[in-house]
Design a protein around this motif. Structure first.
Motif, PDB file in Angstrom:
ATOM      1  N   ASN A 147      17.423  42.380   7.721  1.00  0.00           N
ATOM      2  CA  ASN A 147      18.395  41.384   8.169  1.00  0.00           C
ATOM      3  C   ASN A 147      18.544  41.418   9.684  1.00  0.00           C
ATOM      4  O   ASN A 147      18.491  42.492  10.304  1.00  0.00           O
ATOM      5  CB  ASN A 147      19.766  41.643   7.552  1.00  0.00           C
ATOM      6  CG  ASN A 147      19.774  41.482   6.043  1.00  0.00           C
ATOM      7  OD1 ASN A 147      18.807  41.032   5.463  1.00  0.00           O
ATOM      8  ND2 ASN A 147      20.874  41.860   5.428  1.00  0.00           N
ATOM      9  N   LEU A 148      18.773  40.273  10.275  1.00  0.00           N
ATOM     10  CA  LEU A 148      19.209  40.220  11.669  1.00  0.00           C
ATOM     11  C   LEU A 148      20.675  40.644  11.732  1.00  0.00           C
ATOM     12  O   LEU A 148      21.443  40.377  10.801  1.00  0.00           O
ATOM     13  CB  LEU A 148      19.049  38.815  12.228  1.00  0.00           C
ATOM     14  CG  LEU A 148      17.612  38.319  12.436  1.00  0.00           C
ATOM     15  CD1 LEU A 148      17.617  36.834  12.757  1.00  0.00           C
ATOM     16  CD2 LEU A 148      16.939  39.098  13.543  1.00  0.00           C
ATOM     17  N   PRO A 149      21.104  41.326  12.797  1.00  0.00           N
ATOM     18  CA  PRO A 149      22.505  41.767  12.872  1.00  0.00           C
ATOM     19  C   PRO A 149      23.514  40.631  12.695  1.00  0.00           C
ATOM     20  O   PRO A 149      24.529  40.793  12.015  1.00  0.00           O
ATOM     21  CB  PRO A 149      22.592  42.385  14.278  1.00  0.00           C
ATOM     22  CG  PRO A 149      21.207  42.847  14.576  1.00  0.00           C
ATOM     23  CD  PRO A 149      20.304  41.839  13.932  1.00  0.00           C
ATOM     24  N   LYS A 150      23.234  39.457  13.279  1.00  0.00           N
ATOM     25  CA  LYS A 150      24.184  38.349  13.173  1.00  0.00           C
ATOM     26  C   LYS A 150      24.297  37.829  11.742  1.00  0.00           C
ATOM     27  O   LYS A 150      25.378  37.428  11.303  1.00  0.00           O
ATOM     28  CB  LYS A 150      23.793  37.214  14.122  1.00  0.00           C
ATOM     29  CG  LYS A 150      22.424  36.584  13.847  1.00  0.00           C
ATOM     30  CD  LYS A 150      22.104  35.504  14.870  1.00  0.00           C
ATOM     31  CE  LYS A 150      20.749  34.859  14.603  1.00  0.00           C
ATOM     32  NZ  LYS A 150      20.422  33.827  15.632  1.00  0.00           N
ATOM     33  N   THR A 151      23.166  37.859  10.990  1.00  0.00           N
ATOM     34  CA  THR A 151      23.228  37.395   9.605  1.00  0.00           C
ATOM     35  C   THR A 151      23.960  38.407   8.737  1.00  0.00           C
ATOM     36  O   THR A 151      24.709  38.026   7.834  1.00  0.00           O
ATOM     37  CB  THR A 151      21.815  37.136   9.059  1.00  0.00           C
ATOM     38  OG1 THR A 151      21.070  38.364   9.034  1.00  0.00           O
ATOM     39  CG2 THR A 151      21.080  36.128   9.916  1.00  0.00           C
TER      40      THR A 151
END
Length: 299
Positions: A147-151
């Motif tokens: 996962n991307l941190p923002k997601t």
């Protein structure tokens, strides 16, 4: 310690040490571990007590440190550490350590920290002070390393039902239209945003078709813990794509609200798959297994 907690809380909510926005989620929840539904942030007051507990452990075990020898010789003398009471001429720091002694008396015995076979650690003391907490089932999906941190952060807020959806804003007294700005068909709630909105349903339908899986979004967490057929990389990739869709549903909802523009579901799904493939190649040092390579080529 309260000031440190306040700075961390303000930065999490408004990217600044100054207070700007009220937090969406209680700070106590943020300080839980990720397995417990939090962000793994250390609570400053409890962490400080755990650090002081290290000094108490040194005194209790009479460790060979100059500071320990000095305290035993000048203040404690022949008094047991469990019976020692700070005198009026003690320093401020030693008085604080003595207060911590009363908190940790039972912990040192019950956790065998006084035995030479098991040393006290600040992490163990911090966990003991916090006490046991229940685990959440969705932590693996939310904090998948693909996962991307923002997601992950948006998914975390969604799992706690703390995104500022229109139904929540109405309860706060904001005079807004309750109808979903993406599909314009029903009132906007957390459940509608991801599970019931026609746009979201179409996005997940296209995603599942491209990934060759049959899955209801509501069953994603259960699917991760029970299904064994896909490889580990495929399961992580599927989970990361679902988390990315949740993030983009929230972002597109905001774009529709501000600009009255909604991108087509097939364009969104293609972009998510392209970005996730690039992330897998960037994070994996070893080449994917032949089974995984064939699966990725068919996406």
């Amino acid at each position: 310690m309260n000031r440190i907690n306040s700075i961390c809380r303000n930065f999490l909510c408004g990217a600044s040490s100054d207070y700007k926005n009220p937090p969406n989620i209680n700070w106590d929840i943020c300080c839980m571990t990720k397995d417990e539904g939090g962000l793994g942030i250390k609570e400053a007051k409890i962490w400080n007590k755990a650090l002081l507990g290290k000094y108490v452990w040194w005194l209790a075990n009479k460790k060979d440190h100059f500071w320990v020898r000095w305290v035993n010789h000048v203040y404690m003398k022949d008094t047991s550490w469990t019976d020692y009471m700070a005198s009026s001429d003690c320093s401020w720091s030693l008085k604080k350590i003595v207060l911590i002694m009363s908190i940790f008396k039972q912990a040192y015995v019950s956790n065998n920290w006084l035995n030479s076979s098991k040393e006290y650690s600040v992490k163990a003391g911090y966990d003991w002070l916090r006490g046991p907490q229940p685990k959440v089932e969705w932590s693996y999906v939310c904090w998948n390393h693909l996962n991307l941190p923002k997601t992950s952060f948006i998914c975390w807020e969604f799992m706690h039902k703390r995104l500022p959806t229109r139904d929540r804003l109405l309860r706060m007294g904001c005079p807004i239209d309750p109808v979903c700005s993406t599909c314009c068909q029903a009132p906007e709630t957390h459940s509608h945003l991801v599970y019931e909105c026609a746009y979201a349903i179409e996005c997940f339908k296209l995603l599942h078709c491209r990934q060759h899986i049959c899955l209801r979004v509501q069953e994603l967490v259960h699917w991760f813990s029970t299904v064994r057929r896909p490889t580990k990389l495929q399961k992580r990739f599927i989970g990361a794509c679902h988390v990315a869709v949740i993030y983009w549903l929230w972002r597109i909802r905001n774009e529709a609200k501000m600009n009255a523009v909604v991108r087509r579901p097939e364009v969104l799904v293609s972009q998510i798959l392209h970005d996730m493939k690039a992330r897998v190649l960037a994070l994996n040092n070893a080449p994917p297994l032949p089974r995984d390579q064939a699966w990725f080529q068919n996406l």
